[in-house]
Design a protein around this motif. Structure first.
Motif, PDB file in Angstrom:
ATOM      1  N   LEU A 240       5.244 -43.816  46.954  1.00  0.00           N
ATOM      2  CA  LEU A 240       6.436 -43.192  46.374  1.00  0.00           C
ATOM      3  C   LEU A 240       7.515 -44.217  46.081  1.00  0.00           C
ATOM      4  CD1 LEU A 240       6.822 -39.820  48.341  1.00  0.00           C
ATOM      5  CD2 LEU A 240       5.555 -40.318  46.254  1.00  0.00           C
ATOM      6  N   SER A 241       7.604 -45.227  46.936  1.00  0.00           N
ATOM      7  CA  SER A 241       8.618 -46.264  46.679  1.00  0.00           C
ATOM      8  C   SER A 241       8.287 -47.067  45.426  1.00  0.00           C
ATOM      9  CB  SER A 241       8.720 -47.199  47.884  1.00  0.00           C
ATOM     10  OG  SER A 241       7.490 -47.874  48.099  1.00  0.00           O
ATOM     11  N   ASP A 242       6.985 -47.191  45.084  1.00  0.00           N
ATOM     12  CA  ASP A 242       6.612 -47.896  43.854  1.00  0.00           C
ATOM     13  C   ASP A 242       7.027 -47.127  42.610  1.00  0.00           C
ATOM     14  OD1 ASP A 242       5.430 -49.825  45.435  1.00  0.00           O
ATOM     15  OD2 ASP A 242       3.440 -48.911  45.339  1.00  0.00           O
ATOM     16  N   LEU A 243       7.146 -45.801  42.744  1.00  0.00           N
ATOM     17  CA  LEU A 243       7.481 -44.957  41.596  1.00  0.00           C
ATOM     18  C   LEU A 243       8.971 -44.654  41.506  1.00  0.00           C
ATOM     19  CD1 LEU A 243       4.529 -42.401  41.907  1.00  0.00           C
ATOM     20  CD2 LEU A 243       4.611 -44.493  40.535  1.00  0.00           C
ATOM     21  N   ASN A 244       9.766 -45.258  42.371  1.00  0.00           N
ATOM     22  CA  ASN A 244      11.201 -44.984  42.391  1.00  0.00           C
ATOM     23  C   ASN A 244      11.970 -46.268  42.111  1.00  0.00           C
ATOM     24  OD1 ASN A 244      13.964 -44.681  43.952  1.00  0.00           O
ATOM     25  ND2 ASN A 244      13.181 -42.603  43.615  1.00  0.00           N
ATOM     26  N   ARG A 245      12.888 -46.201  41.159  1.00  0.00           N
ATOM     27  CA  ARG A 245      13.723 -47.354  40.821  1.00  0.00           C
ATOM     28  C   ARG A 245      15.183 -46.919  40.835  1.00  0.00           C
ATOM     29  NH1 ARG A 245       9.720 -49.375  41.759  1.00  0.00           N
ATOM     30  NH2 ARG A 245       8.475 -50.914  40.598  1.00  0.00           N
ATOM     31  N   ASN A 246      15.933 -47.493  41.800  1.00  0.00           N
ATOM     32  CA  ASN A 246      17.374 -47.219  41.898  1.00  0.00           C
ATOM     33  C   ASN A 246      17.673 -45.727  42.007  1.00  0.00           C
ATOM     34  OD1 ASN A 246      17.928 -50.012  41.624  1.00  0.00           O
ATOM     35  ND2 ASN A 246      17.843 -49.823  39.381  1.00  0.00           N
ATOM     36  N   GLY A 247      16.832 -45.023  42.797  1.00  0.00           N
ATOM     37  CA  GLY A 247      17.070 -43.607  43.024  1.00  0.00           C
ATOM     38  C   GLY A 247      16.506 -42.681  41.975  1.00  0.00           C
ATOM     39  N   SER A 248      15.829 -43.227  40.933  1.00  0.00           N
ATOM     40  CA  SER A 248      15.259 -42.395  39.872  1.00  0.00           C
ATOM     41  C   SER A 248      13.742 -42.574  39.855  1.00  0.00           C
ATOM     42  CB  SER A 248      15.835 -42.777  38.499  1.00  0.00           C
ATOM     43  OG  SER A 248      17.247 -42.616  38.490  1.00  0.00           O
ATOM     44  N   TRP A 249      13.055 -41.505  39.524  1.00  0.00           N
ATOM     45  CA  TRP A 249      11.591 -41.536  39.475  1.00  0.00           C
ATOM     46  C   TRP A 249      11.130 -42.032  38.114  1.00  0.00           C
ATOM     47  CZ3 TRP A 249       9.602 -41.195  44.059  1.00  0.00           C
ATOM     48  CH2 TRP A 249      10.237 -40.442  45.038  1.00  0.00           C
ATOM     49  N   THR A 250      10.316 -43.080  38.131  1.00  0.00           N
ATOM     50  CA  THR A 250       9.813 -43.689  36.892  1.00  0.00           C
ATOM     51  C   THR A 250       8.371 -43.244  36.671  1.00  0.00           C
ATOM     52  OG1 THR A 250       9.142 -45.652  38.141  1.00  0.00           O
ATOM     53  CG2 THR A 250      11.338 -45.674  37.121  1.00  0.00           C
TER      54      THR A 250
END
Length: 362
Positions: A240-250
């Motif tokens: 999940l952390s790999d899919l999250n950038r600066n609080g937004s889901w990529t």
């Protein structure tokens, strides 16, 4: 002793000491021939022991104590039993033992199903332990230790050698001939325990997007496979952390209904600073705990507002209607549930859904 020349010399010397080389008869004659010596020894001991055949009376009359006795046999043929009866004069007795209401003698013994035998005595069985059930329970205990008791040496070895250092690999690792029977057995049982081992999302570093049980959809890998939908370029080991950038889901734009549902599940998750952790949740148990927690919150809120209203009426002569008290209580409980969102988003969401479902306020 070793096979040496010294050993053979000692052997020959001892044989010469213990051998009988001659017989001296009472008449003074000395016999040295081995055959004559053997014949003389046999004749001598035969005269001492008596004749070879002992004649037995034709009619055997057993004593009175034997006539009152009987013998018991098991595993013998009828011919062998008849022979014993004829030679001893005793009848063949039967043990007065019954098993589950039937005699244990004969080929028509009582037959009871194993399911009935393994029941408790209070339930009509014999209280015998079912080894299959006990073996399954012990395997479940080991799986529980694997996720929730990290101080064990066996757990450390299993995580390192079988799971390659990550508990998330338990859901994807395959059985191997190099593993022990027990290790392969625990891997095969992962389908039984998957719904019981839920991952509480923290920072999302160790939470696998596809395989861990972090959402209400369960295993997203199985969910997508059932609908024949693709992973849309998301790696199988992505967290999940790999899919999250600066609080937004990529995430890529959804091209299937399954991906839409997965993205909806992600919107309910907020990554924090604490580490991800597993929870052992047996079906129904987690719901009951949450319901008890909600009742406790309501009980505390009711006591607080009743005591506060009592003091207002007694000291300040101020009164509130029951509707106003109920509305204030509803607001208090909702605020308390929302305060759990930072530490436990899943618990906060579940409690809020339970509270809204009560429809306390019309």
């Amino acid at each position: 002793d070793q096979n040496t020349a010294y050993f053979f010399r000692i052997f020959q010397a001892r044989c010469s000491y213990n051998s009988i080389r001659s017989f001296v008869l009472t008449s003074g004659i000395i016999i040295t021939d081995p055959q004559l010596m053997s014949l003389h020894a046999i004749t001598h001991f035969r005269n001492l022991l008596g004749p070879d055949v002992v004649h037995v009376p034709a009619i055997f009359s057993p004593p009175s104590c034997v006539q009152k006795s009987s013998f018991f046999s098991s595993g013998l043929s009828q011919q062998e039993v008849d022979t014993i009866k004829a030679s001893t004069g005793m009848p063949n007795g039967l043990l007065p033992v019954r098993y589950l209401g039937g005699s244990i003698e004969g080929h028509h013994a009582a037959r009871v199903s194993w399911e009935t035998v393994t029941k408790s005595r209070e339930g009509g069985g014999l209280g015998i332990k079912d080894l299959g059930t006990w073996n399954r329970a012990c395997c479940l205990k080991l799986i529980w230790m694997l996720f929730f008791q990290g101080g064990s040496v066996w757990v450390a070895w299993f995580r390192s050698e079988v799971l390659h250092g990550s508990l998330s690999n338990y859901w994807t690792v395959n059985t191997s001939t190099t593993n022990s029977w027990l290790a392969n057995k625990l891997i095969k049982m992962r389908g039984e325990v998957y719904t019981w081992i839920q991952l509480r999302v923290g920072n999302g570093v160790n939470c696998r997007f596809w395989t861990d049980n972090w959402s209400a959809l369960g295993s997203l890998q199985g969910y997508f496979a059932a609908g024949s939908a693709s992973r849309q370029g998301i790696p199988l080991t992505a967290t999940l952390s790999d899919l999250n950038r600066n609080g937004s889901w990529t995430l890529p734009r959804p091209r299937s209904e399954e991906m839409v549902q997965a993205q909806i599940a992600l919107t309910m998750v907020t990554l924090g600073e604490e580490e991800d952790s597993y929870e052992w949740v047996v079906t129904g148990t987690h719901t009951v705990k949450l319901f008890k927690r909600l009742i406790l919150l309501c009980w505390k809120g009711v006591i607080y507002y009743l005591w506060r209203e009592r003091n207002q009426r007694y000291h300040n002569h101020r009164f509130q209607t029951s509707y106003s008290l109920t509305k204030s209580l509803d607001r208090l409980i909702k605020d308390k549930i929302l305060s759990f969102r930072r530490s436990s988003p899943t618990t906060s969401s579940s409690l809020m859904q339970m509270w809204v479902a009560t429809e306390l306020i019309p």
